[in-house]
Design a protein around this motif. Structure first.
Motif, PDB file in Angstrom:
ATOM      1  N   ILE A   1       0.839  -1.202   0.000  1.00 32.34           N
ATOM      2  CA  ILE A   1       0.000   0.000   0.000  1.00 32.34           C
ATOM      3  C   ILE A   1       0.871   1.248   0.000  1.00 32.34           C
ATOM      4  N   VAL A   2       1.868   1.264   0.879  1.00 31.89           N
ATOM      5  CA  VAL A   2       2.707   2.452   1.032  1.00 31.89           C
ATOM      6  C   VAL A   2       3.593   2.654  -0.207  1.00 31.89           C
ATOM      7  N   ILE A   3       4.175   1.574  -0.728  1.00 30.01           N
ATOM      8  CA  ILE A   3       5.055   1.707  -1.895  1.00 30.01           C
ATOM      9  C   ILE A   3       4.274   2.201  -3.102  1.00 30.01           C
ATOM     10  N   ASP A   4       3.056   1.696  -3.284  1.00 33.27           N
ATOM     11  CA  ASP A   4       2.230   2.164  -4.403  1.00 33.27           C
ATOM     12  C   ASP A   4       1.968   3.666  -4.283  1.00 33.27           C
ATOM     13  N   ALA A   5       1.609   4.112  -3.082  1.00 36.78           N
ATOM     14  CA  ALA A   5       1.371   5.544  -2.875  1.00 36.78           C
ATOM     15  C   ALA A   5       2.659   6.334  -3.054  1.00 36.78           C
ATOM     16  N   TYR A   6       3.763   5.817  -2.542  1.00 37.23           N
ATOM     17  CA  TYR A   6       5.065   6.487  -2.656  1.00 37.23           C
ATOM     18  C   TYR A   6       5.454   6.654  -4.122  1.00 37.23           C
ATOM     19  N   ARG A   7       5.250   5.597  -4.924  1.00 38.96           N
ATOM     20  CA  ARG A   7       5.613   5.654  -6.345  1.00 38.96           C
ATOM     21  C   ARG A   7       4.800   6.714  -7.083  1.00 38.96           C
ATOM     22  N   ILE A   8       3.518   6.776  -6.803  1.00 34.70           N
ATOM     23  CA  ILE A   8       2.653   7.737  -7.479  1.00 34.70           C
ATOM     24  C   ILE A   8       3.027   9.164  -7.110  1.00 34.70           C
ATOM     25  N   GLU A   9       3.412   9.375  -5.843  1.00 38.90           N
ATOM     26  CA  GLU A   9       3.754  10.711  -5.370  1.00 38.90           C
ATOM     27  C   GLU A   9       5.196  11.100  -5.671  1.00 38.90           C
ATOM     28  N   LEU A  10       6.001  10.115  -6.082  1.00 42.22           N
ATOM     29  CA  LEU A  10       7.418  10.375  -6.313  1.00 42.22           C
ATOM     30  C   LEU A  10       7.663  11.182  -7.580  1.00 42.22           C
ATOM     31  N   ALA A  11       6.810  11.004  -8.593  1.00 38.02           N
ATOM     32  CA  ALA A  11       7.013  11.678  -9.882  1.00 38.02           C
ATOM     33  C   ALA A  11       5.670  11.908 -10.553  1.00 38.02           C
ATOM     34  N   GLY A  12       5.684  12.734 -11.587  1.00 37.36           N
ATOM     35  CA  GLY A  12       4.473  13.030 -12.338  1.00 37.36           C
ATOM     36  C   GLY A  12       3.993  11.840 -13.143  1.00 37.36           C
ATOM     37  N   GLU A  13       2.822  11.997 -13.734  1.00 36.27           N
ATOM     38  CA  GLU A  13       2.202  10.905 -14.489  1.00 36.27           C
ATOM     39  C   GLU A  13       3.052  10.455 -15.659  1.00 36.27           C
ATOM     40  N   GLU A  14       3.813  11.379 -16.244  1.00 36.94           N
ATOM     41  CA  GLU A  14       4.619  11.026 -17.419  1.00 36.94           C
ATOM     42  C   GLU A  14       5.729  10.026 -17.092  1.00 36.94           C
ATOM     43  N   LYS A  15       6.084   9.892 -15.804  1.00 35.28           N
ATOM     44  CA  LYS A  15       7.141   8.954 -15.419  1.00 35.28           C
ATOM     45  C   LYS A  15       6.607   7.695 -14.740  1.00 35.28           C
ATOM     46  N   GLN A  16       5.292   7.567 -14.618  1.00 38.18           N
ATOM     47  CA  GLN A  16       4.735   6.441 -13.885  1.00 38.18           C
ATOM     48  C   GLN A  16       5.030   5.103 -14.558  1.00 38.18           C
ATOM     49  N   ALA A  17       5.013   5.059 -15.875  1.00 31.61           N
ATOM     50  CA  ALA A  17       5.309   3.802 -16.573  1.00 31.61           C
ATOM     51  C   ALA A  17       6.753   3.377 -16.320  1.00 31.61           C
TER      52      ALA A  17
ATOM     53  N   THR B   1      -3.955   8.786  -2.664  1.00 36.57           N
ATOM     54  CA  THR B   1      -3.187   7.795  -3.414  1.00 36.57           C
ATOM     55  C   THR B   1      -3.261   6.400  -2.800  1.00 36.57           C
ATOM     56  N   ALA B   2      -3.041   6.280  -1.491  1.00 37.26           N
ATOM     57  CA  ALA B   2      -2.998   4.960  -0.851  1.00 37.26           C
ATOM     58  C   ALA B   2      -4.338   4.254  -0.957  1.00 37.26           C
ATOM     59  N   VAL B   3      -5.425   4.975  -0.657  1.00 30.48           N
ATOM     60  CA  VAL B   3      -6.749   4.349  -0.640  1.00 30.48           C
ATOM     61  C   VAL B   3      -7.194   3.973  -2.048  1.00 30.48           C
ATOM     62  N   GLN B   4      -7.131   4.925  -2.965  1.00 33.70           N
ATOM     63  CA  GLN B   4      -7.632   4.669  -4.307  1.00 33.70           C
ATOM     64  C   GLN B   4      -6.823   3.596  -5.026  1.00 33.70           C
ATOM     65  N   TYR B   5      -5.495   3.632  -4.923  1.00 34.01           N
ATOM     66  CA  TYR B   5      -4.700   2.623  -5.608  1.00 34.01           C
ATOM     67  C   TYR B   5      -4.926   1.251  -4.984  1.00 34.01           C
ATOM     68  N   ALA B   6      -5.102   1.179  -3.665  1.00 32.84           N
ATOM     69  CA  ALA B   6      -5.377  -0.096  -3.014  1.00 32.84           C
ATOM     70  C   ALA B   6      -6.699  -0.683  -3.504  1.00 32.84           C
ATOM     71  N   ILE B   7      -7.693   0.171  -3.706  1.00 29.65           N
ATOM     72  CA  ILE B   7      -8.973  -0.298  -4.243  1.00 29.65           C
ATOM     73  C   ILE B   7      -8.789  -0.827  -5.657  1.00 29.65           C
ATOM     74  N   PHE B   8      -8.080  -0.080  -6.493  1.00 34.58           N
ATOM     75  CA  PHE B   8      -7.868  -0.503  -7.881  1.00 34.58           C
ATOM     76  C   PHE B   8      -7.107  -1.833  -7.951  1.00 34.58           C
ATOM     77  N   SER B   9      -6.041  -1.954  -7.179  1.00 36.99           N
ATOM     78  CA  SER B   9      -5.231  -3.171  -7.229  1.00 36.99           C
ATOM     79  C   SER B   9      -5.984  -4.376  -6.693  1.00 36.99           C
ATOM     80  N   SER B  10      -6.919  -4.154  -5.763  1.00 42.08           N
ATOM     81  CA  SER B  10      -7.740  -5.254  -5.268  1.00 42.08           C
ATOM     82  C   SER B  10      -8.759  -5.689  -6.313  1.00 42.08           C
ATOM     83  N   ILE B  11      -9.399  -4.704  -6.963  1.00 39.09           N
ATOM     84  CA  ILE B  11     -10.347  -5.012  -8.032  1.00 39.09           C
ATOM     85  C   ILE B  11      -9.642  -5.724  -9.180  1.00 39.09           C
ATOM     86  N   MET B  12      -8.395  -5.347  -9.436  1.00 40.21           N
ATOM     87  CA  MET B  12      -7.616  -5.893 -10.545  1.00 40.21           C
ATOM     88  C   MET B  12      -7.526  -7.418 -10.503  1.00 40.21           C
TER      89      MET B  12
END
Length: 519
Positions: A142-158, A457-468
């Motif tokens: 949960i924390v790493i996913d949020a950390y990654r999203i907050e670490l850089a802009g959307e253009e670097k997420q991939a 970031t933490a809540v929404q990404y956790a929901i998405f990854s669980s649905i995934m």
């Protein structure tokens, strides 16, 4: 968040992005995230079987991984709850990272101190330690996913997603094949069990987890992280934590002790749905019934005023409402459908892949060498390509490419059915499948990251990854029954056809978001 991607970034600039410090941080954190999961699954299963634990008891330990599927339930705690001293010293994300990593190390050491061959209390404590490891590992995710999203802009997420996946795969290799090699080196095997060998193996895995701890201490808090919302008293946070624990206990008790109530319901639906459909339907009711019990308990306790209403709304309601408000009901539902279905082809096939290889006559050494070592290398190459292609051409184009390739490579497996023990063809199919999976996974993680709001970031990404993984894993559980009914060749074609709706969803998602074109 900005929804524009650098789809025209020159090749030279795209490749230079790999040399930034952010890439190294995500590689090491990915490695840290990949260590614990196999210490609960395959590695632990080998240990327990060597110790003479029954198969039925071994499968009981798989419940320890439930935290990965339901981590969205306590993700609000990670977003909302400050940690005494640590949050002020390290920041919101790094404090939770350090806590989860230390908890993982403690759980691994706890497991190493127990010899399952003694049975009884030791086996129960081993199960509890495995649950604690699963919970701690899911929290770290949960924390790493949020950390990654907050670490850089959307253009670097991939790009960050690709190196995270690479690190994760290497971590899994170390905890899987690496731990088995270490245990064998210390002298344990199926015919000569030695507890000390497994104890040293798990202690070594605990030491290896220090890679994550050192990375957390040496890196910095993301500059894009939302400011902590510490607006409640310490007592209110403790009450919130108690409410969560009460809901988790309610879910566990209702799910496990209520199983016998649903065991006989399948026969009622057999004439309508058939054996597989009836079993699937009843298990779905079982799962959602347990969730409803937990929600009912939480609602009743909340009505007593134990937890401030504003805190509950900020934790669970606002992240969901913000997502639907941002995209609108129609687009939000389409995006959630895409999240839930994108990996359905490869996950459903992956559940039975090892059984298929054995049924085709391939040896365990051949399977390990080709599917693990060679397959891992192709996944890493695919992740690298996925990151560069997404930087160069845009997220939705690569997302579409990944969806198409996932369906095509599943058809390749049908070629193995009539080829017999052909190592060359196996390597070709595994190589293509893992290469394409690496590309698709990188684009998909970037896609999930793009759907989150920086404030949740933490809540929404956790929901998405669980649905995934929820629907694919649920269907994957019946893959053996499906193969028994229609055979391997038709099964692989069926999994390929499962990808067709995904392609359609990607196309419409790209159009409705009005971001870079998918075609």
């Amino acid at each position: 968040m900005s929804r524009n991607m650098n789809k025209n970034l020159p090749w030279s600039e795209a490749l230079k992005q790999w040399l930034t410090p952010q890439v190294l941080v995500m590689l090491l954190l990915g490695f840290s995230a990949g260590i614990p999961i196999l210490l609960i699954f395959s590695t632990l299963s080998v240990w327990l079987r060597e110790a003479g634990v029954s198969r039925s008891a071994v499968t009981f330990f798989s419940w320890a991984a439930l935290g990965y599927s339901f981590k969205f339930i306590w993700a609000p705690l990670v977003d909302l709850l400050p940690l005494p001293f640590l949050s002020k010293k390290l920041g919101k994300r790094r404090s939770w990272l350090l806590l989860s990593q230390c908890s993982i190390i403690a759980a691994i050491i706890w497991m190493s101190s127990l010899d399952p061959v003694l049975g009884g209390t030791n086996l129960v404590l081993m199960a509890l330690a495995a649950v604690f490891l699963g919970f701690s590992s899911a929290t770290q995710d949960i924390v790493i996913d949020a950390y990654r999203i907050e670490l850089a802009g959307e253009e670097k997420q991939a790009l960050l997603a690709s190196v995270y996946i690479a690190g994760y795969r290497v971590g899994m290799l170390v905890a899987g094949a690496g731990s088995l090699f270490i245990a064998s080196y210390f002298g344990t095997d199926a015919g000569a069990y030695h507890y000390s060998a497994w104890r040293f193996t798990y202690l070594i895995m605990a030491v290896i987890m220090l890679v994550g701890v050192v990375t957390t201490l040496c890196t910095s808090e993301p500059t894009r992280a939302a400011h902590p919302r510490h607006q409640y008293s310490p007592l209110a946070y403790c009450r919130f934590l108690f409410l969560f624990a009460l809901m988790a206990l309610s879910f566990a008790l209702s799910f496990f002790y209520g199983a016998h109530l649903f065991s006989g319901l399948s026969c009622l639906f057999l004439p309508i749905l058939g054996e597989q459909g009836a079993s699937f339907f009843v298990e779905a009711i079982h799962l959602f019934s347990a969730l409803l019990v937990a929600l009912a308990v939480g609602k009743m306790v909340a009505k007593t005023g134990l937890v401030p209403t504003g805190m509950l709304e900020a934790s669970y309601v606002r992240p969901v409402r913000e997502f639907f408000d941002r995209f609108g009901m129609r687009t939000a539902l389409l995006l959630l459908a895409l999240v839930g279905c994108y990996r359905i082809s490869d996950i459903v096939l992956g559940v039975i892949s090892n059984v298929f290889y054995l049924d085709m006559g391939f040896s365990k050494n051949a399977i390990a060498g080709i599917t693990k070592t060679f397959g891992l290398s192709m996944t890493l190459v695919g992740g690298f390509l996925g990151g560069v292609l997404t930087l160069r051409f845009g997220m939705y184009r690569v997302l579409m490419l990944g969806a198409v390739l996932a369906s095509i490579t599943n058809i390749f497996f049908a070629l193995l059915v009539g080829a017999g023990e052909n190592l060359g063809l196996l390597a070709l199919v595994i190589g293509a499948d893992n290469l394409c999976a690496g590309i698709a996974s990188t684009a998909f993680v970037a896609f999930l990251s793009s759907l989150t709001n920086i404030s949740f970031t933490a809540v929404q990404y956790a929901i998405f990854s669980s649905i995934m993984t929820l629907l694919p894993k649920f269907i994957g559980g019946y893959s053996g029954s499906i193969v028994g009914s229609i055979g391997y060749e038709q099964f692989f074609i069926l999994t390929a056809l499962m990808g067709v709706p995904v392609i359609i969803l990607v196309f419409f998602a790209g159009k409705m978001i009005k971001t870079d074109p998918v075609l």
